[in-house]
Every structure is written in structure tokens, then in C-alpha cells.
Design a protein around this motif. Structure first.
Motif, PDB file in Angstrom:
ATOM      1  N   TRP A 167      79.858   6.105  63.059  1.00  0.00           N
ATOM      2  CA  TRP A 167      79.018   6.566  63.700  1.00  0.00           C
ATOM      3  C   TRP A 167      78.854   8.148  63.104  1.00  0.00           C
ATOM      4  O   TRP A 167      80.246   8.331  63.291  1.00  0.00           O
ATOM      5  N   ASP A 168      78.051   8.575  62.115  1.00  0.00           N
ATOM      6  CA  ASP A 168      78.285   9.412  61.901  1.00  0.00           C
ATOM      7  C   ASP A 168      76.927  10.662  62.491  1.00  0.00           C
ATOM      8  O   ASP A 168      75.760  10.030  63.020  1.00  0.00           O
ATOM      9  N   GLU A 169      77.275  11.909  63.254  1.00  0.00           N
ATOM     10  CA  GLU A 169      76.634  12.149  64.160  1.00  0.00           C
ATOM     11  C   GLU A 169      76.339  13.560  63.577  1.00  0.00           C
ATOM     12  O   GLU A 169      77.378  14.528  63.532  1.00  0.00           O
ATOM     13  N   PHE A 170      75.017  14.038  63.644  1.00  0.00           N
ATOM     14  CA  PHE A 170      74.282  15.345  62.998  1.00  0.00           C
ATOM     15  C   PHE A 170      72.998  15.799  63.611  1.00  0.00           C
ATOM     16  O   PHE A 170      72.109  14.831  64.526  1.00  0.00           O
ATOM     17  N   PRO A 171      72.802  17.189  63.680  1.00  0.00           N
ATOM     18  CA  PRO A 171      71.936  17.812  64.649  1.00  0.00           C
ATOM     19  C   PRO A 171      70.457  17.922  63.830  1.00  0.00           C
ATOM     20  O   PRO A 171      70.348  17.931  62.913  1.00  0.00           O
ATOM     21  N   ALA A 172      69.556  17.857  64.004  1.00  0.00           N
ATOM     22  CA  ALA A 172      68.475  18.146  63.709  1.00  0.00           C
ATOM     23  C   ALA A 172      67.249  19.364  64.532  1.00  0.00           C
ATOM     24  O   ALA A 172      67.118  19.203  65.361  1.00  0.00           O
ATOM     25  N   THR A 173      66.177  19.269  64.039  1.00  0.00           N
ATOM     26  CA  THR A 173      65.555  20.482  64.604  1.00  0.00           C
ATOM     27  C   THR A 173      63.848  20.079  64.061  1.00  0.00           C
ATOM     28  O   THR A 173      64.038  19.410  63.012  1.00  0.00           O
ATOM     29  N   CYS A 174      63.080  19.158  64.931  1.00  0.00           N
ATOM     30  CA  CYS A 174      61.592  18.736  64.627  1.00  0.00           C
ATOM     31  C   CYS A 174      60.352  19.660  65.457  1.00  0.00           C
ATOM     32  O   CYS A 174      60.395  19.979  66.760  1.00  0.00           O
ATOM     33  N   THR A 175      59.931  19.859  64.568  1.00  0.00           N
ATOM     34  CA  THR A 175      58.021  20.130  65.143  1.00  0.00           C
ATOM     35  C   THR A 175      57.780  18.991  65.120  1.00  0.00           C
ATOM     36  O   THR A 175      56.724  18.123  63.129  1.00  0.00           O
TER      37      THR A 175
END
Length: 153
Positions: free
Chosen positions: A30-38
Motif C-alpha cells: 500500500w502507498d500512503e499519502f495525504p490530501a485535503t478536501c473541501t
């Protein structure tokens, strides 16, 4: 199921993504990565839109959700900034607090059945999963998980 099923998503979120690096190969990396969402709603809740940014991946995406009053179900469309192509929709309903939406798509040129699932919804958290089936929905392989945490209260 109601036209306001996606009201929980309104606002700003941080998102922890876990994506299977090689779906449908039997792999478990698995690849783990951040995000932001609106996200916001429109049509008095019968529509929902979000934009999500994946800063370490160099792309963004958007989901458009619309409630079909006659069918009594949600339709979700996805597009990302890498391709600009609107993906085929998934459709479905919320039952007992879990939203399950299904559709037909392709992975690496091969047909797949796709499932989006919203669960573990609280006022400050939510979980989204994507899974593929290549055997007529007898089995599913989850390949993308998003854990949402609200930024604004």
C-alpha cells in the motif's frame, strides 16, 4: 436514503489515503499519502461536490454527486486533473448509515465492477473505500481507502 445523505461531507477535511500499488495482482503493498478536501452541497442537498488535492502526487480530483429522485439513488461521477476524463458513474443508496454505490469501469484496459462505500460517518470523521470485482461481484478487492478528519467544526 434521502436527498441529504451527503450533508455530512460539507466543509474542509484532511484525508489520509491508502492505495494498493498494484490492484488485481494479488499484491498487498500500500502507498500512503495525504490530501485535503473541501465539499459543499447544492440543489437543497440533492447535489454534492468536492475537490480533493493530493499534494505529494501532483494531481487533484473532483466528485460530483446527484440524487435521482425517480430512481431514489445517488449517482457519483469522478474526474481528476491528470486525465480530465469524467469516469463512468457509480450509483446506489445509503442503508443503515453506509452508502454503497456500484458501476462498471476499466482497470488497465480490462472491465471491472467498481464499488464506492461510505461508512463510519460521524460529525468529524468519515471513511471512503473503492473496491474492484472481476468475478461478477462474488469477491471484492479494496484498493483505495480514504480516512477523512474534519478541519472546521
Amino acid at each position: 436514503m434521502t436527498i441529504n445523505d451527503f450533508d455530512f461531507l460539507v466543509g474542509s477535511w484532511t484525508v489520509v489515503n491508502r492505495r494498493l500499488t498494484k490492484p488485481l495482482t494479488g499484491g498487498d503493498e500500500w502507498d500512503e499519502f495525504p490530501a485535503t478536501c473541501t465539499a459543499r452541497t447544492f440543489f437543497d442537498g440533492a447535489g454534492s461536490f468536492d475537490e480533493i488535492h493530493f499534494p505529494t502526487k501532483g494531481f487533484s480530483g473532483s466528485a460530483l454527486r446527484s440524487f435521482d429522485h425517480e430512481a431514489g439513488e445517488w449517482f457519483i461521477y469522478w474526474v481528476n486533473s491528470r486525465t480530465g476524463h469524467l469516469q463512468p458513474p457509480v450509483s446506489g443508496v445509503f442503508t443503515d448509515g453506509v452508502g454503497s454505490m456500484y458501476g462498471d469501469d476499466q482497470h488497465d484496459g480490462d472491465p471491472v465492477r467498481v464499488r464506492y462505500q461510505w461508512s463510519e460517518i460521524t460529525s468529524n470523521t468519515a471513511r471512503w473505500e473503492q473496491a474492484f470485482s472481476v468475478d461478477g461481484e462474488r469477491t471484492w478487492e479494496t484498493n483505495w481507502i480514504m480516512e477523512f478528519t474534519r478541519v472546521d467544526n
